[in-house]
Design a protein around this motif. Structure first.
Motif, short mmCIF file in Angstrom:
data_model
loop_
_atom_site.label_atom_id
_atom_site.label_comp_id
_atom_site.label_asym_id
_atom_site.label_seq_id
_atom_site.Cartn_x
_atom_site.Cartn_y
_atom_site.Cartn_z
N ILE A 235 -78.61 -54.79 48.31
CA ILE A 235 -77.24 -54.75 48.83
C ILE A 235 -76.55 -56.11 48.74
O ILE A 235 -75.48 -56.24 48.13
N PHE A 236 -77.14 -57.13 49.35
CA PHE A 236 -76.44 -58.42 49.47
C PHE A 236 -76.17 -59.07 48.12
O PHE A 236 -75.03 -59.46 47.83
N ASP A 237 -77.20 -59.24 47.29
CA ASP A 237 -77.00 -59.90 46.00
C ASP A 237 -76.06 -59.11 45.09
O ASP A 237 -75.12 -59.68 44.52
N PRO A 238 -76.27 -57.79 44.93
CA PRO A 238 -75.34 -57.04 44.07
C PRO A 238 -73.89 -57.07 44.55
O PRO A 238 -72.96 -57.14 43.74
N LEU A 239 -73.69 -57.00 45.88
CA LEU A 239 -72.33 -57.00 46.42
C LEU A 239 -71.72 -58.40 46.47
O LEU A 239 -70.52 -58.54 46.70
N GLY A 240 -72.54 -59.43 46.30
CA GLY A 240 -72.04 -60.79 46.43
C GLY A 240 -71.92 -61.25 47.87
O GLY A 240 -71.11 -62.13 48.19
N MET A 241 -72.76 -60.67 48.76
CA MET A 241 -72.76 -61.06 50.18
C MET A 241 -73.73 -62.23 50.36
O MET A 241 -74.80 -62.12 50.96
N ASN A 242 -73.32 -63.39 49.83
CA ASN A 242 -74.25 -64.51 49.71
C ASN A 242 -74.52 -65.24 51.02
O ASN A 242 -75.47 -66.03 51.10
N THR A 290 -70.19 -63.30 57.13
CA THR A 290 -68.82 -63.83 57.10
C THR A 290 -67.85 -62.67 56.86
O THR A 290 -68.24 -61.58 56.43
N ILE A 291 -66.58 -62.92 57.10
CA ILE A 291 -65.59 -61.86 56.89
C ILE A 291 -65.46 -61.51 55.41
O ILE A 291 -65.25 -60.34 55.05
N THR A 292 -65.63 -62.49 54.54
CA THR A 292 -65.51 -62.22 53.10
C THR A 292 -66.71 -61.42 52.60
O THR A 292 -66.56 -60.57 51.71
N ASP A 293 -67.89 -61.66 53.16
CA ASP A 293 -69.06 -60.85 52.81
C ASP A 293 -68.89 -59.41 53.29
O ASP A 293 -69.08 -58.46 52.54
N TYR A 294 -68.52 -59.25 54.56
CA TYR A 294 -68.46 -57.91 55.12
C TYR A 294 -67.29 -57.11 54.52
O TYR A 294 -67.32 -55.88 54.48
N GLN A 295 -66.29 -57.82 54.05
CA GLN A 295 -65.18 -57.15 53.35
C GLN A 295 -65.70 -56.43 52.12
O GLN A 295 -65.24 -55.32 51.78
N ARG A 296 -66.66 -57.00 51.43
CA ARG A 296 -67.21 -56.36 50.23
C ARG A 296 -67.98 -55.10 50.60
O ARG A 296 -67.87 -54.07 49.91
N PHE A 297 -68.75 -55.17 51.66
CA PHE A 297 -69.46 -53.98 52.15
C PHE A 297 -68.45 -52.90 52.55
O PHE A 297 -68.61 -51.72 52.20
N SER A 298 -67.40 -53.29 53.25
CA SER A 298 -66.38 -52.33 53.70
C SER A 298 -65.66 -51.70 52.52
O SER A 298 -65.38 -50.49 52.52
N GLN A 299 -65.33 -52.50 51.52
CA GLN A 299 -64.63 -51.97 50.34
C GLN A 299 -65.52 -50.99 49.59
O GLN A 299 -65.03 -49.98 49.06
N MET A 300 -66.83 -51.27 49.54
CA MET A 300 -67.76 -50.33 48.91
C MET A 300 -67.71 -48.98 49.60
O MET A 300 -67.72 -47.92 48.96
N LEU A 301 -67.63 -48.98 50.95
CA LEU A 301 -67.51 -47.73 51.69
C LEU A 301 -66.19 -47.03 51.37
O LEU A 301 -66.14 -45.81 51.18
N LEU A 302 -65.11 -47.80 51.32
CA LEU A 302 -63.81 -47.22 51.00
C LEU A 302 -63.81 -46.60 49.61
O LEU A 302 -63.18 -45.58 49.36
N ASN A 303 -64.57 -47.21 48.68
CA ASN A 303 -64.64 -46.73 47.31
C ASN A 303 -65.57 -45.52 47.15
O ASN A 303 -65.77 -45.05 46.02
N GLY A 304 -66.16 -45.05 48.25
CA GLY A 304 -67.05 -43.90 48.15
C GLY A 304 -68.45 -44.23 47.70
O GLY A 304 -69.16 -43.37 47.15
N GLY A 305 -68.88 -45.49 47.95
CA GLY A 305 -70.24 -45.89 47.61
C GLY A 305 -70.36 -46.70 46.33
O GLY A 305 -71.47 -46.90 45.83
N THR A 306 -69.22 -47.18 45.80
CA THR A 306 -69.26 -48.01 44.60
C THR A 306 -68.51 -49.31 44.85
O THR A 306 -67.64 -49.40 45.72
#
Length: 422
Positions: A235-242, A290-306
């Motif tokens: 999750i973290f590395d692929p999403l860029g949640m460094n 961080t907010i920028t990390d969690y934004q990526r996780f949140s956007q993935m959910l908004l995108n339906g898992g992508t």
């Protein structure tokens, strides 16, 4: 038509449809966004809040991002977008995503008994408080009607509690067990939980507790990795949640860490407990982000898992994760401390908006909206109707119950009346 041409045409059509949908959704009003700024300036200026970082994102791009105040009143260092926060229970959706990935791959099943992975759960009993003829309250232990399973861990229907939720006997049993004593890892913690009585029969009540911590142990057992190693690789590395991790390692990271006010005693005690157990990777509340990390996780959910061309969950698994599993017909009751709130059901690690609720007028938001928050005041929401994610990072236990609903109302007040409520 050749497959290549078909795929190119399909992609073009999808892009056209997405642009058309985006054009139908209004941008948040500048006046409304300015009210968010004024609100947090007042919270910080009055001394009620040391600082915060706020992000509203629509159509995959930030439409509002501001920092307020300081990350630590002792140093006076300003809040920045890369400030690190203890996100406590906002760890849960991430751990649940990890478990859903294993389910997607056939390595784990919703119906698997937890005892398949943590054998001590085969001996777990259910606690019943009974009144003796002399009026004295005693604890009776009875067998569960069925084993605790993986779905129970995902949707908080296991009967596993927190020590501050439930009857007096629950509090006493957890305190007597000293579940946080000494050093322990996820597997040892799961064994400690398995020795405690369940507060209710499995599958009968939504009860907040250490279910997701036990789920983290199950992930470790299946993957052969620590929970952090698994989440980092998948999750973290692929999403860029460094900057998302369970423990900080460098001086730079420690300097970027946000801290609550000196009088926020409950949150400070929780921070001391986390620092006392650096070896415990709590799947229910241990992550820093961080907010920028969690934004990526949140956007993935908004995108339906992508996200960024990579799929994290199959459509079927994503739908299962974001569908209410404790509503009418499920047989699940709702605890007095029902944290999803009015109008919300619960999926696997996320609150899901199912109806307007009982309040008049209904709380702001949209049907299908996803959300969760934490004891440290962090909060995120995902609104497919508005193609929007919104996040608040702060460190306050004292003020969070007041600030969280105010923040959500301010976000939705940026939109026309017809889009503010279900």
């Amino acid at each position: 038509m050749r497959r290549r041409d078909f795929l190119a045409g399909a992609a073009l059509l999808a892009g056209t449809m997405a642009r058309s949908r985006a054009a139908d959704i209004p941008a948040p009003s500048p006046d409304g966004l300015e009210r968010i700024t004024a609100y947090f300036n007042d919270e910080v200026g009055s001394g009620r809040l040391p600082g915060a970082v706020i992000l509203v994102q629509q159509h995959g791009k930030p439409v509002y991002q501001k920092t307020f105040g300081v990350r630590d009143t002792r140093t006076g260092l300003a809040m920045t977008p890369d400030t690190i926060f203890a996100i406590h229970s906002m760890t849960k959706p991430i751990t649940c995503l990890g478990a859903m990935m294993l389910i997607d791959e056939g390595k784990l099943a919703l119906t698997d008994p937890v005892s398949k992975y943590v054998p001590l759960f085969s001996r777990t009993k259910v606690g019943l408080e009974v009144t003796e003829p002399d009026g004295k309250l005693e604890l009776d232990l009875v067998p569960p009607v069925r084993p605790v399973n993986i779905e129970d861990l995902l949707r908080h229907t296991s009967g596993i509690s927190y020590d501050y939720i439930g009857g007096k006997w629950v509090e006493q049993a957890y305190q007597a067990a000293n579940i946080f004593e000494g050093q322990f890892n996820n597997r040892e913690f799961a064994d400690r939980i398995a020795k405690l009585p369940l507060a209710r029969q499995p599958g009968t009540l939504w009860r907040y507790g250490h279910s997701t911590d036990v789920l983290g142990s199950v992930i470790e057992i299946i993957s052969g990795q620590t929970l952090y190693q698994f989440l980092k690789a998948r999750i973290f590395d692929p999403l860029g949640m460094n900057s998302t991790k369970f423990a900080l390692a460098t001086e730079d990271e420690l300097t970027r860490m946000a801290r609550p006010l000196p009088n926020d005693f409950i949150l400070l005690a929780g921070e001391r407990e986390r620092l006392d157990h650096p070896e415990w990777q709590s799947g229910g509340g241990g992550l820093l982000s961080t907010i920028t990390d969690y934004q990526r996780f949140s956007q993935m959910l908004l995108n339906g898992g992508t996200f960024a061309g990579r799929r994290y969950l199959s459509p079927a698994a994503f739908k299962a994760m974001t569908t209410d599993h404790i509503g009418p017909g499920s047989g699940v009751g709702r605890d007095y401390f029902y944290f999803p709130g009015d109008g919300f059901g619960y999926g696997y690690g996320l609150a899901v908006r199912t109806d307007p609720g009982n309040a008049k007028p209904p709380p702001p938001g949209s049907l299908g909206e996803l959300k969760w928050d934490s004891g440290s005041g962090t909060y995120f929401g995902v609104d497919p109707k508005l193609d929007m994610v919104y996040l608040m990072m702060q460190q306050t236990q004292n003020e969070r119950s007041r600030i969280t609903p105010a923040f959500k109302a301010l976000v939705y007040d940026c939109y026309p009346e017809g889009l503010r409520r279900p």
